[in-house]
Scaffold this active site. Sequence first.
Site, mmCIF file in Angstrom:
data_model
loop_
_atom_site.group_PDB
_atom_site.id
_atom_site.type_symbol
_atom_site.label_atom_id
_atom_site.label_comp_id
_atom_site.label_asym_id
_atom_site.label_seq_id
_atom_site.Cartn_x
_atom_site.Cartn_y
_atom_site.Cartn_z
ATOM 1 N N HIS B 82 0.943 -1.307 -0.048
ATOM 2 C CA HIS B 82 0.018 -0.072 0.057
ATOM 3 C C HIS B 82 0.728 1.291 0.102
ATOM 4 O O HIS B 82 1.920 1.395 0.589
ATOM 5 C CB HIS B 82 -0.925 -0.022 1.376
ATOM 6 C CG HIS B 82 -2.079 0.855 1.247
ATOM 7 N ND1 HIS B 82 -2.117 2.153 1.136
ATOM 8 C CD2 HIS B 82 -3.588 0.653 1.050
ATOM 9 C CE1 HIS B 82 -3.256 3.065 1.146
ATOM 10 N NE2 HIS B 82 -3.686 1.811 1.030
ATOM 11 N N GLY B 163 4.437 22.407 11.432
ATOM 12 C CA GLY B 163 5.594 21.407 11.718
ATOM 13 C C GLY B 163 6.766 21.764 10.752
ATOM 14 O O GLY B 163 6.416 22.799 9.754
ATOM 15 N N LYS B 166 10.790 19.494 6.876
ATOM 16 C CA LYS B 166 11.851 18.459 7.292
ATOM 17 C C LYS B 166 11.192 17.201 7.590
ATOM 18 O O LYS B 166 10.668 17.131 8.527
ATOM 19 C CB LYS B 166 12.901 19.168 8.043
ATOM 20 C CG LYS B 166 14.100 18.285 7.923
ATOM 21 C CD LYS B 166 15.167 18.862 8.923
ATOM 22 C CE LYS B 166 16.522 18.186 8.848
ATOM 23 N NZ LYS B 166 16.214 16.791 9.456
ATOM 24 N N THR B 170 12.248 8.948 11.043
ATOM 25 C CA THR B 170 11.709 7.582 10.878
ATOM 26 C C THR B 170 10.365 7.566 10.826
ATOM 27 O O THR B 170 9.991 6.497 10.385
ATOM 28 C CB THR B 170 12.236 6.811 12.494
ATOM 29 O OG1 THR B 170 11.745 7.564 13.499
ATOM 30 C CG2 THR B 170 13.551 6.467 12.515
ATOM 31 N N ALA B 171 9.722 8.566 10.994
ATOM 32 C CA ALA B 171 8.261 8.500 11.013
ATOM 33 C C ALA B 171 7.767 9.366 9.723
ATOM 34 O O ALA B 171 6.569 9.227 9.445
ATOM 35 C CB ALA B 171 7.560 9.098 12.164
#
Lengths: 298, 298
Positions: B82, B163, B166, B170-171
């Site tokens: 997916h 936010g 950048k 990892t997320a």
Amino acid sequence: MDKIMECVPNFSEGRNKEKIEKITDSFRGKNNVKLLNYSGDEDHNRSVITVVGEPESLKAAVIEAIGKAIELIDMTQHHGQHPRMGAVDVVPFIPIKNATMDEAVALSKEVAQEVSERFGLPVFLYEKSASAPYRENLAAVRKGEFEGMAEKITLPEWIPDFGPAKCHPTAGVVAIGARMPLVAYNINLDTDKLDVAQDIARKIRHVSGGYRFVKAMGVELIDRKQVQVSINMTDFTRTALYRVFETVRFEARRYGVNVVGSEIVGLVPMEALIDSAAYYLGLENFSIDQVLEARIME
Amino acid sequence: MDKIMECVPNFSEGRNKEKIEKITDSFRGKNNVKLLNYSGDEDHNRSVITVVGEPESLKAAVIEAIGKAIELIDMTQHHGQHPRMGAVDVVPFIPIKNATMDEAVALSKEVAQEVSERFGLPVFLYEKSASAPYRENLAAVRKGEFEGMAEKITLPEWIPDFGPAKCHPTAGVVAIGARMPLVAYNINLDTDKLDVAQDIARKIRHVSGGYRFVKAMGVELIDRKQVQVSINMTDFTRTALYRVFETVRFEARRYGVNVVGSEIVGLVPMEALIDSAAYYLGLENFSIDQVLEARIME
């Protein structure tokens, strides 16, 4: 509320707003009891309250309301168009969620015992709670009404299920029982001929050869110049709405008459309509658990 | 719960049961939050959680779950069929009861601001919450996926709404927004010719001239030797299920093909089915407030 029962008590007061409010107050501000609807009818001189709740909380509130009605209503002074036999005329309990019919029957008997002891009120169990088949039908139990009840309950076959075999002087007697949710469902035809609606009603109702859980009669809608097949669906889980609708449609055809629409009077359980949607959409492998609201209420 | 919002967050972990449970735990044992469903897909390597709640309680639980997913999922190691762009891929809020779309949009922005500040996660607002029309479609936002996102969000037109510009190492990034309830609805045909299903899908879907709130494609049901028009109904209040069903039926006729049935995948709001029942039964003057469960939930 994990377990939900519904109760639809009928009281013999439809004119005095203050008394209706006092009785209805029994269902307000109680934990795990929710008043859904109440209305008084002046001609019938009768009020109907619709309330749901957790069985124990509902039981306490219903007993409180019965007590208030006995205190406030004097049947020796009561006149109205609707047949009635007591200040509290009839108290049906209906299983709605995570509740079985057996539990509704048990609840009705607990209430019957308590009100007979606390208020000296004779109680007939009716419908699914009835102690004999001839007592299932409310109309049979109520025959003779308040005025004839003093004599009727002295007959061996009409000894009350709870309480004394003697009418309460001002409150008469009460029928308490358990039944399936009732759906009041009417189907309108594009003709003004009452006999067409009456003929179709006869064909679909149980008593004259129709569906097991259908009561029906023909009614004139004078303003609309149309007629209506007026139906009580007494167990929509076994006789479905769409089946009755389609049957009325094909029966109407022989008179060259069309169905113009239908209507639901009052409240209807979600499942009665979702079942019809599932039929028309030909839903495969569908479960009521897929309905978001059913899951939220779980 | 007086006001109910739904949230269906998608997380990029569908294989490690322990991690899925830890993320899902954020929705367990919380007041006014109810976990309805969750499932992980191994091939997609992705989990979908369905949860409802009072807006403030739901918000806190969703933020907690996002925090756990960021802690547990490393996108640099993620593979699956997916498309995905972050540990928390997409977080839609859906108004269910006594809640408006504006409130769902406001809630999505509050969550977006808080997770961007708390976890340093870049957030794109999408669907009804989008800051520009070209950001409404999730597929457009997600294009490039996790691997391409580091570069994409440095472009002026893809600066995140909240936010840093950048990627989280990892997320990755997340899309948060508000939308209507989605109904996954499939209609099955009595032919094995895929092009018939594809043709009909083209005729009913918005993008090629069909209904405004329909996405559709043709799919083969190999085991059944049938084909299916597989549909996403993106706003059933404006494009109704029965309308799409009847349209597929009359379009199928030109190929000498019949509709054999339909199916609802996953959850469906009560109103989507009741609306279809009301159409087929020709209900006059019907209101959703007549549904017992709607009244109980009020």
